[in-house]
Design a protein around this motif. Sequence first.
Motif, PDB file in Angstrom:
ATOM      1  N   GLN A  36      46.397  44.983  53.983  1.00 53.35           N
ATOM      2  CA  GLN A  36      45.749  46.422  54.160  1.00 53.35           C
ATOM      3  C   GLN A  36      45.502  46.812  52.901  1.00 53.35           C
ATOM      4  N   GLU A  37      44.336  47.563  52.766  1.00 51.27           N
ATOM      5  CA  GLU A  37      43.980  47.791  51.318  1.00 51.27           C
ATOM      6  C   GLU A  37      44.540  49.306  51.204  1.00 51.27           C
ATOM      7  N   GLN A  38      44.932  49.584  49.772  1.00 44.74           N
ATOM      8  CA  GLN A  38      45.831  50.626  49.746  1.00 44.74           C
ATOM      9  C   GLN A  38      45.026  51.780  48.953  1.00 44.74           C
ATOM     10  N   THR A  39      45.602  53.059  49.266  1.00 43.28           N
ATOM     11  CA  THR A  39      44.671  54.138  48.459  1.00 43.28           C
ATOM     12  C   THR A  39      45.215  54.399  47.053  1.00 43.28           C
ATOM     13  N   ARG A  40      46.433  54.003  46.859  1.00 45.28           N
ATOM     14  CA  ARG A  40      47.133  53.876  45.411  1.00 45.28           C
ATOM     15  C   ARG A  40      47.596  52.610  45.103  1.00 45.28           C
ATOM     16  N   TRP A  41      47.323  52.261  44.087  1.00 46.42           N
ATOM     17  CA  TRP A  41      47.584  50.890  43.465  1.00 46.42           C
ATOM     18  C   TRP A  41      47.869  50.699  42.134  1.00 46.42           C
ATOM     19  N   SER A  42      48.563  49.629  41.784  1.00 47.10           N
ATOM     20  CA  SER A  42      48.845  49.299  40.171  1.00 47.10           C
ATOM     21  C   SER A  42      48.074  47.931  39.820  1.00 47.10           C
ATOM     22  N   ILE A  43      47.723  48.284  38.491  1.00 48.13           N
ATOM     23  CA  ILE A  43      47.213  47.094  37.773  1.00 48.13           C
ATOM     24  C   ILE A  43      48.110  46.580  36.430  1.00 48.13           C
ATOM     25  N   PHE A  44      48.379  45.485  36.464  1.00 49.17           N
ATOM     26  CA  PHE A  44      49.179  45.110  35.140  1.00 49.17           C
ATOM     27  C   PHE A  44      48.427  44.182  34.420  1.00 49.17           C
ATOM     28  N   ARG A  45      48.215  44.213  33.238  1.00 45.27           N
ATOM     29  CA  ARG A  45      47.669  43.289  32.312  1.00 45.27           C
ATOM     30  C   ARG A  45      48.467  42.884  31.301  1.00 45.27           C
TER      31      ARG A  45
ATOM     32  N   ASN B 230      48.852  37.193  16.183  1.00 47.16           N
ATOM     33  CA  ASN B 230      50.183  37.001  15.688  1.00 47.16           C
ATOM     34  C   ASN B 230      51.341  36.907  16.498  1.00 47.16           C
ATOM     35  N   ASN B 231      51.028  36.445  17.837  1.00 48.58           N
ATOM     36  CA  ASN B 231      51.779  36.036  18.863  1.00 48.58           C
ATOM     37  C   ASN B 231      52.741  37.465  19.297  1.00 48.58           C
ATOM     38  N   THR B 232      52.112  38.461  19.095  1.00 50.85           N
ATOM     39  CA  THR B 232      52.941  39.944  19.706  1.00 50.85           C
ATOM     40  C   THR B 232      52.040  39.984  21.068  1.00 50.85           C
ATOM     41  N   PHE B 233      52.270  41.010  21.495  1.00 47.62           N
ATOM     42  CA  PHE B 233      51.639  41.209  23.156  1.00 47.62           C
ATOM     43  C   PHE B 233      51.168  42.798  23.195  1.00 47.62           C
ATOM     44  N   VAL B 234      50.028  43.068  24.056  1.00 44.74           N
ATOM     45  CA  VAL B 234      49.814  44.381  24.576  1.00 44.74           C
ATOM     46  C   VAL B 234      50.062  44.457  25.990  1.00 44.74           C
ATOM     47  N   CYS B 235      50.719  45.305  26.545  1.00 39.59           N
ATOM     48  CA  CYS B 235      51.157  45.666  27.812  1.00 39.59           C
ATOM     49  C   CYS B 235      50.445  46.759  28.249  1.00 39.59           C
ATOM     50  N   GLU B 236      49.508  46.484  29.472  1.00 34.10           N
ATOM     51  CA  GLU B 236      48.756  47.772  29.887  1.00 34.10           C
ATOM     52  C   GLU B 236      49.263  47.778  31.436  1.00 34.10           C
ATOM     53  N   ARG B 237      49.305  48.974  31.802  1.00 30.34           N
ATOM     54  CA  ARG B 237      49.673  49.444  33.143  1.00 30.34           C
ATOM     55  C   ARG B 237      49.000  50.633  33.790  1.00 30.34           C
ATOM     56  N   VAL B 238      48.146  50.481  34.701  1.00 30.59           N
ATOM     57  CA  VAL B 238      47.238  51.235  35.270  1.00 30.59           C
ATOM     58  C   VAL B 238      47.464  51.703  36.762  1.00 30.59           C
ATOM     59  N   ARG B 239      47.801  53.044  37.143  1.00 27.23           N
ATOM     60  CA  ARG B 239      48.178  53.311  38.296  1.00 27.23           C
ATOM     61  C   ARG B 239      46.773  53.914  38.893  1.00 27.23           C
ATOM     62  N   ARG B 240      46.081  53.621  39.818  1.00 23.69           N
ATOM     63  CA  ARG B 240      44.817  53.871  40.508  1.00 23.69           C
ATOM     64  C   ARG B 240      45.209  54.872  41.704  1.00 23.69           C
ATOM     65  N   SER B 241      44.272  55.609  41.932  1.00 23.34           N
ATOM     66  CA  SER B 241      44.389  56.284  43.209  1.00 23.34           C
ATOM     67  C   SER B 241      42.908  56.866  43.799  1.00 23.34           C
ATOM     68  N   MET B 242      42.824  56.635  44.744  1.00 21.71           N
ATOM     69  CA  MET B 242      41.387  57.285  45.737  1.00 21.71           C
ATOM     70  C   MET B 242      41.585  58.379  46.280  1.00 21.71           C
TER      71      MET B 242
END
Length: 109
Positions: free
Chosen positions: A37-46, A52-64
């Motif tokens: 089922q396609e959701q009307t609210r969902w998350s994207i993690f990148r 330099n071997n550090t990280f960037v964490c990205e979290r997007v919460r989408r809503s239709m």
Amino acid sequence: MSDDVLERYTVWVDGEPNLCFEGTCIADVEDRWRNGQEQTRWSIFRLYRLANNTFVCERVRRSMWMGEGDRHEAAHVNSVKDVMKFFEYSDLAKRLYDKAKFDATARVP
């Protein structure tokens, strides 16, 4: 990381300066489709690895939903432990760790 091609990214962050960096996206997952089922609210993690071997964490919460906007969070962190602190241990986070080849298991004596 020496073989990875570094790309320039700008990650949007709500209420704070956006993060601009050069790195490689090592994993991205989303849960827009659940149980067929396609959701009307969902998350994207990148997850990005920097030179330099550090990280960037990205979290997007989408809503239709009308009147609801997307929410954007991100952080620059120093270690895999910090990555797991940011994303925690949801099913989606565990899928991200699997793609990034991070061990997210707890050892039991």
